[in-house]
Design an enzyme around this catalytic site. Structure first.
Site, PDB file in Angstrom:
ATOM      1  N   LYS A 220       0.821  -1.228   0.000  1.00  0.00           N
ATOM      2  CA  LYS A 220       0.000   0.000   0.000  1.00  0.00           C
ATOM      3  C   LYS A 220       0.840   1.256   0.000  1.00  0.00           C
ATOM      4  O   LYS A 220       0.431   2.299  -0.517  1.00  0.00           O
ATOM      5  CB  LYS A 220      -0.980   0.008   1.168  1.00  0.00           C
ATOM      6  CG  LYS A 220      -0.375  -0.234   2.528  1.00  0.00           C
ATOM      7  CD  LYS A 220      -0.643  -1.629   2.968  1.00  0.00           C
ATOM      8  CE  LYS A 220       0.283  -2.024   4.104  1.00  0.00           C
ATOM      9  NZ  LYS A 220       0.048  -3.353   4.600  1.00  0.00           N
TER      10      LYS A 220
ATOM     11  N   ILE B 145     -10.268  -8.642   2.291  1.00  0.00           N
ATOM     12  CA  ILE B 145     -11.596  -8.112   1.926  1.00  0.00           C
ATOM     13  C   ILE B 145     -11.577  -7.635   0.468  1.00  0.00           C
ATOM     14  O   ILE B 145     -10.724  -6.832   0.106  1.00  0.00           O
ATOM     15  CB  ILE B 145     -11.984  -6.897   2.801  1.00  0.00           C
ATOM     16  CG1 ILE B 145     -11.906  -7.230   4.281  1.00  0.00           C
ATOM     17  CG2 ILE B 145     -13.360  -6.371   2.435  1.00  0.00           C
ATOM     18  CD1 ILE B 145     -12.108  -6.014   5.184  1.00  0.00           C
TER      19      ILE B 145
ATOM     20  N   ASP C  30      -0.223   3.617   8.052  1.00  0.00           N
ATOM     21  CA  ASP C  30      -0.691   2.491   7.232  1.00  0.00           C
ATOM     22  C   ASP C  30      -2.151   2.722   6.819  1.00  0.00           C
ATOM     23  O   ASP C  30      -2.503   2.566   5.647  1.00  0.00           O
ATOM     24  CB  ASP C  30      -0.543   1.189   8.035  1.00  0.00           C
ATOM     25  CG  ASP C  30      -1.069  -0.015   7.282  1.00  0.00           C
ATOM     26  OD1 ASP C  30      -0.379  -0.473   6.359  1.00  0.00           O
ATOM     27  OD2 ASP C  30      -2.181  -0.484   7.596  1.00  0.00           O
TER      28      ASP C  30
ATOM     29  N   LYS D 298      -3.919   3.404   2.952  1.00  0.00           N
ATOM     30  CA  LYS D 298      -5.077   2.672   2.429  1.00  0.00           C
ATOM     31  C   LYS D 298      -6.213   3.633   2.081  1.00  0.00           C
ATOM     32  O   LYS D 298      -6.890   3.462   1.069  1.00  0.00           O
ATOM     33  CB  LYS D 298      -5.532   1.627   3.452  1.00  0.00           C
ATOM     34  CG  LYS D 298      -4.483   0.532   3.641  1.00  0.00           C
ATOM     35  CD  LYS D 298      -4.778  -0.291   4.868  1.00  0.00           C
ATOM     36  CE  LYS D 298      -3.758  -1.389   5.064  1.00  0.00           C
ATOM     37  NZ  LYS D 298      -3.841  -2.010   6.389  1.00  0.00           N
TER      38      LYS D 298
HETATM   39  N1  HSE Z   1      -0.072  -3.855   9.256  1.00  0.00           N
HETATM   40  C1  HSE Z   1      -1.264  -3.920   8.496  1.00  0.00           C
HETATM   41  C2  HSE Z   1      -2.463  -3.967   9.430  1.00  0.00           C
HETATM   42  C3  HSE Z   1      -1.204  -5.133   7.622  1.00  0.00           C
HETATM   43  O1  HSE Z   1      -2.278  -4.193  10.616  1.00  0.00           O
HETATM   44  O2  HSE Z   1      -3.579  -3.753   8.987  1.00  0.00           O
HETATM   45  C4  HSE Z   1      -2.256  -5.211   6.581  1.00  0.00           C
HETATM   46  O3  HSE Z   1      -2.186  -4.148   5.669  1.00  0.00           O
END
Ligand code: HSE
Length: 414
Positions: free
Chosen positions: A102, A133, A198, A202
């Protein structure tokens, strides 16, 4: 029948899961692809002498790049340095790339999609958002008829796991993080999970797909869960909310508002019941209304499930651009609206001697306020929820309140 040859780059949690899943379900994978497939190379700098796949390992990317038999590569290395270079070179040679990376898609997605298109191959990244998903394809295919109004979601499994352990087991933050790491959910550097980066990546991918312009991570207001305490968790619960790390992008008349931050989510909202490593993404379209996607957002096999799904699609459609998947680059962020200009309700916790004596002041500042009860609340603490106001106005009122009380916490509501 000729055999499609693929390469797996990176043999970490997701890479090893992808290889294992591929061989476990090879029969149905080939049936669904309509062709025979095999993994020819696994790229990793480490040695795996005991692996059943040891004859497939290479340390040389050139083996993959220069082998005309290889038509699809799964980039599961992560990061932006080698992954970016290798992906560009593979796509430029007309080899499709599928990925769970990502960070790379959020940073260079527009460019990599363009290169894929120019070279008649595909850049697919179903695994990059929400682990197992299905969300990328539904957004740009099944829901393609819609103008999107809003996307909100729990996009990070690690932080959701941590918050769940804090809420239901009163586990400390550090202990819950260590468990999430041991289960293979966390990023190599878990600060990307904990500080919201993170989830931001996304959200950028979902927002770029939904709204057609590349939303870079720096366009998103991002804060993580480090400062959430068990006090906040308990106050939230008493008021009928659960604290979740929420990625939210809303399409308003004056632009997109994009945030990743902890929010109090009402128990009436299905996102409040999404626990452990599960992710959920709620999409609102003008025709379809609300749609909710739910499943395991991290982990070896859920993520491998999405990777292998992309491999099947890439093999099936080798040599042609299968997807309308693209968004245009954005040179500036003028389509993003400052998040402080949006209306929001805010949970606030303050400290002051005899804190209850502040109630008239708080009410005169904010109007109707919900004061939150708590068993054994100490006299010097007060928590409340503001009415819906423009966030910058809430800040001004809190600045006035801070002359009489110490502001301990503010958390937005969803
Ligand atoms: N480190 C990410 C999470 C992994 O905990 O969602 C999946 O993208």
């Amino acid at each position: 029948m000729s055999t499609a040859k693929i390469a797996v780059m990176g043999f970490g949690v997701v890479g090893s899961g992808t290889v294992e899943l591929f061989y476990r379900n090879k029969d149905i994978i080939e049936k669904r692809s309509g062709t025979s497939i095999d993994i020819k190379y696994i790229l990793d700098l480490r040695d795996f002498p005991d692996s059943p796949y040891r004859d497939k390992f290479t340390k040389s990317f050139d083996d993959i790049l220069n082998d005309p038999e290889v038509t699809v590569a799964a980039e599961l290395m992560g990061g932006k340095t080698f992954a970016y270079d290798y992906t560009k070179r593979l796509l430029s040679r007309g080899k499709s790339v599928v990925t769970s990376n990502k960070e790379l898609v959020a940073t260079h997605g527009a460019e990599l999609l363009r290169i894929a298109k120019e070279n008649g191959c595909n850049y697919l990244f179903e695994a990059s958002v929400g682990g197992g998903i299905p969300i990328i394809r539904p957004l740009h295919k099944c829901l393609a008829a819609n103008r999107f109004e809003k996307i909100s979601g729990i996009l990070n499994g690690t932080t959701n796991y941590i918050l769940t352990k804090m809420i239901y087991e009163q586990m400390s933050f550090d202990e819950a993080l260590a468990q999430a790491q041991a289960l293979g959910y966390a990023e190599k550097d878990p600060t990307a999970d904990v500080d919201g980066h993170d989830a931001t990546r996304k959200l950028c991918i979902l927002g770029s797909l939904a709204f057609g312009r590349h939303i870079y991570p720096e366009y998103v207001h991002c804060s993580g869960i480090r400062k959430i305490t068990l006090d906040d968790v308990e106050y939230a619960e008493n008021a009928g909310y659960a604290i979740k790390l929420i990625g939210l992008i809303e399409n308003t008349e004056s632009g997109l508002v994009a945030t990743v931050c902890p929010r109090l989510v009402s128990v009436n909202n299905p996102l409040s019941g999404v626990n452990d490593v599960f992710n959920a993404i709620a999409v609102t379209g003008d025709a379809v209304g609300d749609v909710l996607f739910y499943g395991r957002g991290a982990g070896k096999f859920p993520t491998a499930s999405a990777v292998v799904g992309d491999i099947i699609d890439a093999v099936k459609h080798a040599g042609r651009d299968i997807i309308s998947l693209n968004w245009s680059d954005s040179e500036n962020s003028d389509f993003i609206r400052p998040y402080k200009s949006a209306e929001v309700r805010m949970y606030v916790r303050v400290h002051a001697p005899e804190a209850d004596s502040l109630k008239p002041l708080i009410t005169s500042l904010f109007g109707y306020v919900d004061f939150i009860p708590r068993k054994r609340r100490s006299e010097d603490e007060l928590a409340f929820i503001t009415p819906s106001l423009v966030e910058s106005e809430i800040d001004e009122k809190l600045a006035q309140l801070s002359k009489s009380a110490e502001l301990k916490k503010k958390i937005r509501l969803l």
